[in-house]
Motif scaffolding. Structure first.
Motif, PDB file in Angstrom:
ATOM      1  N   VAL A   1      13.382  -2.977 -13.380  1.00 32.65           N
ATOM      2  CA  VAL A   1      14.185  -1.931 -12.763  1.00 32.65           C
ATOM      3  C   VAL A   1      13.900  -1.855 -11.268  1.00 32.65           C
ATOM      4  O   VAL A   1      12.756  -1.979 -10.836  1.00 32.65           O
ATOM      5  CB  VAL A   1      13.937  -0.544 -13.413  1.00 32.65           C
ATOM      6  N   PHE A   2      14.967  -1.702 -10.488  1.00 33.82           N
ATOM      7  CA  PHE A   2      14.843  -1.417  -9.070  1.00 33.82           C
ATOM      8  C   PHE A   2      14.899   0.089  -8.935  1.00 33.82           C
ATOM      9  O   PHE A   2      15.807   0.729  -9.469  1.00 33.82           O
ATOM     10  CB  PHE A   2      16.001  -2.037  -8.278  1.00 33.82           C
ATOM     11  N   VAL A   3      13.925   0.673  -8.229  1.00 35.34           N
ATOM     12  CA  VAL A   3      13.895   2.117  -8.053  1.00 35.34           C
ATOM     13  C   VAL A   3      13.859   2.463  -6.573  1.00 35.34           C
ATOM     14  O   VAL A   3      13.456   1.650  -5.733  1.00 35.34           O
ATOM     15  CB  VAL A   3      12.690   2.765  -8.771  1.00 35.34           C
ATOM     16  N   GLU A   4      14.273   3.689  -6.279  1.00 39.70           N
ATOM     17  CA  GLU A   4      14.236   4.197  -4.910  1.00 39.70           C
ATOM     18  C   GLU A   4      13.513   5.533  -4.904  1.00 39.70           C
ATOM     19  O   GLU A   4      13.847   6.428  -5.681  1.00 39.70           O
ATOM     20  CB  GLU A   4      15.651   4.363  -4.374  1.00 39.70           C
ATOM     21  N   PHE A   5      12.519   5.652  -4.023  1.00 42.51           N
ATOM     22  CA  PHE A   5      11.776   6.897  -3.857  1.00 42.51           C
ATOM     23  C   PHE A   5      12.546   7.820  -2.914  1.00 42.51           C
ATOM     24  O   PHE A   5      13.465   7.374  -2.221  1.00 42.51           O
ATOM     25  CB  PHE A   5      10.375   6.598  -3.310  1.00 42.51           C
ATOM     26  N   PRO A   6      12.199   9.116  -2.870  1.00 36.05           N
ATOM     27  CA  PRO A   6      12.945  10.070  -2.037  1.00 36.05           C
ATOM     28  C   PRO A   6      13.047   9.682  -0.561  1.00 36.05           C
ATOM     29  O   PRO A   6      14.010  10.030   0.103  1.00 36.05           O
ATOM     30  CB  PRO A   6      12.170  11.378  -2.201  1.00 36.05           C
ATOM     31  N   ASP A   7      12.061   8.945  -0.033  1.00 38.78           N
ATOM     32  CA  ASP A   7      12.105   8.546   1.383  1.00 38.78           C
ATOM     33  C   ASP A   7      12.851   7.227   1.600  1.00 38.78           C
ATOM     34  O   ASP A   7      12.744   6.611   2.650  1.00 38.78           O
ATOM     35  CB  ASP A   7      10.699   8.459   1.962  1.00 38.78           C
TER      36      ASP A   7
ATOM     37  N   PRO B   1       0.829  -1.224   0.000  1.00 40.33           N
ATOM     38  CA  PRO B   1       0.000   0.000   0.000  1.00 40.33           C
ATOM     39  C   PRO B   1       0.859   1.268   0.000  1.00 40.33           C
ATOM     40  O   PRO B   1       0.472   2.280  -0.579  1.00 40.33           O
ATOM     41  CB  PRO B   1      -0.811  -0.118   1.289  1.00 40.33           C
ATOM     42  N   GLU B   2       2.024   1.211   0.628  1.00 36.07           N
ATOM     43  CA  GLU B   2       2.929   2.360   0.666  1.00 36.07           C
ATOM     44  C   GLU B   2       3.385   2.745  -0.746  1.00 36.07           C
ATOM     45  O   GLU B   2       3.405   3.919  -1.104  1.00 36.07           O
ATOM     46  CB  GLU B   2       4.143   2.009   1.534  1.00 36.07           C
ATOM     47  N   ILE B   3       3.711   1.740  -1.567  1.00 31.20           N
ATOM     48  CA  ILE B   3       4.121   1.997  -2.950  1.00 31.20           C
ATOM     49  C   ILE B   3       2.927   2.487  -3.768  1.00 31.20           C
ATOM     50  O   ILE B   3       3.058   3.430  -4.557  1.00 31.20           O
ATOM     51  CB  ILE B   3       4.730   0.738  -3.599  1.00 31.20           C
ATOM     52  N   VAL B   4       1.772   1.886  -3.577  1.00 34.96           N
ATOM     53  CA  VAL B   4       0.565   2.314  -4.302  1.00 34.96           C
ATOM     54  C   VAL B   4       0.302   3.796  -4.043  1.00 34.96           C
ATOM     55  O   VAL B   4       0.007   4.560  -4.968  1.00 34.96           O
ATOM     56  CB  VAL B   4      -0.661   1.462  -3.900  1.00 34.96           C
ATOM     57  N   GLU B   5       0.443   4.222  -2.798  1.00 33.59           N
ATOM     58  CA  GLU B   5       0.214   5.625  -2.454  1.00 33.59           C
ATOM     59  C   GLU B   5       1.199   6.543  -3.188  1.00 33.59           C
ATOM     60  O   GLU B   5       0.817   7.575  -3.719  1.00 33.59           O
ATOM     61  CB  GLU B   5       0.353   5.826  -0.942  1.00 33.59           C
ATOM     62  N   LYS B   6       2.460   6.145  -3.250  1.00 30.58           N
ATOM     63  CA  LYS B   6       3.466   6.951  -3.946  1.00 30.58           C
ATOM     64  C   LYS B   6       3.152   7.046  -5.442  1.00 30.58           C
ATOM     65  O   LYS B   6       3.301   8.096  -6.046  1.00 30.58           O
ATOM     66  CB  LYS B   6       4.856   6.356  -3.731  1.00 30.58           C
ATOM     67  N   VAL B   7       2.701   5.944  -6.025  1.00 27.78           N
ATOM     68  CA  VAL B   7       2.339   5.932  -7.445  1.00 27.78           C
ATOM     69  C   VAL B   7       1.143   6.847  -7.676  1.00 27.78           C
ATOM     70  O   VAL B   7       1.134   7.648  -8.612  1.00 27.78           O
ATOM     71  CB  VAL B   7       2.045   4.495  -7.923  1.00 27.78           C
ATOM     72  N   GLN B   8       0.134   6.767  -6.810  1.00 23.22           N
ATOM     73  CA  GLN B   8      -1.051   7.609  -6.956  1.00 23.22           C
ATOM     74  C   GLN B   8      -0.728   9.085  -6.802  1.00 23.22           C
ATOM     75  O   GLN B   8      -1.352   9.931  -7.436  1.00 23.22           O
ATOM     76  CB  GLN B   8      -2.118   7.182  -5.945  1.00 23.22           C
ATOM     77  N   GLN B   9       0.276   9.391  -5.980  1.00 24.25           N
ATOM     78  CA  GLN B   9       0.694  10.782  -5.782  1.00 24.25           C
ATOM     79  C   GLN B   9       1.591  11.265  -6.922  1.00 24.25           C
ATOM     80  O   GLN B   9       1.901  12.442  -7.009  1.00 24.25           O
ATOM     81  CB  GLN B   9       1.451  10.931  -4.462  1.00 24.25           C
ATOM     82  N   GLY B  10       2.019  10.347  -7.787  1.00 25.11           N
ATOM     83  CA  GLY B  10       2.869  10.720  -8.910  1.00 25.11           C
ATOM     84  C   GLY B  10       4.312  10.999  -8.527  1.00 25.11           C
ATOM     85  O   GLY B  10       5.021  11.719  -9.221  1.00 25.11           O
ATOM     86  N   GLN B  11       4.759  10.406  -7.414  1.00 23.82           N
ATOM     87  CA  GLN B  11       6.133  10.637  -6.971  1.00 23.82           C
ATOM     88  C   GLN B  11       7.132  10.029  -7.951  1.00 23.82           C
ATOM     89  O   GLN B  11       6.939   8.923  -8.451  1.00 23.82           O
ATOM     90  CB  GLN B  11       6.358  10.036  -5.583  1.00 23.82           C
ATOM     91  N   ALA B  12       8.203  10.747  -8.193  1.00 24.82           N
ATOM     92  CA  ALA B  12       9.285  10.237  -9.036  1.00 24.82           C
ATOM     93  C   ALA B  12      10.220   9.381  -8.185  1.00 24.82           C
ATOM     94  O   ALA B  12      10.324   9.564  -6.976  1.00 24.82           O
ATOM     95  CB  ALA B  12      10.046  11.389  -9.658  1.00 24.82           C
ATOM     96  N   ALA B  13      10.899   8.455  -8.837  1.00 25.93           N
ATOM     97  CA  ALA B  13      11.867   7.590  -8.176  1.00 25.93           C
ATOM     98  C   ALA B  13      13.131   7.549  -9.025  1.00 25.93           C
ATOM     99  O   ALA B  13      13.106   7.915 -10.201  1.00 25.93           O
ATOM    100  CB  ALA B  13      11.294   6.188  -8.008  1.00 25.93           C
ATOM    101  N   THR B  14      14.222   7.090  -8.439  1.00 27.70           N
ATOM    102  CA  THR B  14      15.503   7.019  -9.128  1.00 27.70           C
ATOM    103  C   THR B  14      15.840   5.563  -9.431  1.00 27.70           C
ATOM    104  O   THR B  14      15.725   4.703  -8.548  1.00 27.70           O
ATOM    105  CB  THR B  14      16.619   7.621  -8.252  1.00 27.70           C
ATOM    106  N   ILE B  15      16.262   5.289 -10.664  1.00 29.47           N
ATOM    107  CA  ILE B  15      16.677   3.924 -11.032  1.00 29.47           C
ATOM    108  C   ILE B  15      17.972   3.594 -10.303  1.00 29.47           C
ATOM    109  O   ILE B  15      18.953   4.330 -10.388  1.00 29.47           O
ATOM    110  CB  ILE B  15      16.884   3.790 -12.549  1.00 29.47           C
ATOM    111  N   LYS B  16      17.979   2.467  -9.590  1.00 28.69           N
ATOM    112  CA  LYS B  16      19.161   2.034  -8.846  1.00 28.69           C
ATOM    113  C   LYS B  16      19.877   0.856  -9.511  1.00 28.69           C
ATOM    114  O   LYS B  16      21.091   0.738  -9.408  1.00 28.69           O
ATOM    115  CB  LYS B  16      18.786   1.650  -7.404  1.00 28.69           C
ATOM    116  N   SER B  17      19.116  -0.029 -10.168  1.00 33.85           N
ATOM    117  CA  SER B  17      19.730  -1.163 -10.862  1.00 33.85           C
ATOM    118  C   SER B  17      18.706  -1.823 -11.771  1.00 33.85           C
ATOM    119  O   SER B  17      17.534  -1.463 -11.768  1.00 33.85           O
ATOM    120  CB  SER B  17      20.298  -2.182  -9.867  1.00 33.85           C
ATOM    121  N   PHE B  18      19.186  -2.798 -12.542  1.00 33.55           N
ATOM    122  CA  PHE B  18      18.340  -3.543 -13.476  1.00 33.55           C
ATOM    123  C   PHE B  18      18.372  -5.021 -13.137  1.00 33.55           C
ATOM    124  O   PHE B  18      19.320  -5.500 -12.512  1.00 33.55           O
ATOM    125  CB  PHE B  18      18.836  -3.351 -14.921  1.00 33.55           C
ATOM    126  N   LYS B  19      17.352  -5.746 -13.583  1.00 33.01           N
ATOM    127  CA  LYS B  19      17.263  -7.183 -13.340  1.00 33.01           C
ATOM    128  C   LYS B  19      16.634  -7.837 -14.564  1.00 33.01           C
ATOM    129  O   LYS B  19      15.623  -7.351 -15.070  1.00 33.01           O
ATOM    130  CB  LYS B  19      16.395  -7.435 -12.107  1.00 33.01           C
TER     131      LYS B  19
END
Length: 66
Positions: A45-51, A18-36
């Protein structure tokens, strides 16, 4: 896409927290950290949000932020 680029999650194919769903609904950007490599020929892609929350998404679930 490259490591360090900013992306937004445009859709969710798999169930996520639910925490990720909320970030997606808010339109938060994330940074690509690695690929799989996924099963088959896809790339995820593995991503990291600002928090510092992290998540894994299929390549077609993310779009680059300009």
């Amino acid at each position: 896409m490259e490591i360090g680029q900013k992306v937004k999650i445009c859709r969710l194919r798999e169930k996520v927290s639910p925490e990720i769903v909320e970030k997606v609904q808010q339109g938060q950007a994330a940074t690509i950290k690695s690929f799989k490599m996924t099963d088959g020929s896809g790339v995820g892609v593995f991503v990291e949000f600002p928090d510092s929350t992290t998540g894994w998404f299929f390549e077609d679930e993310v779009v680059l932020v300009q």
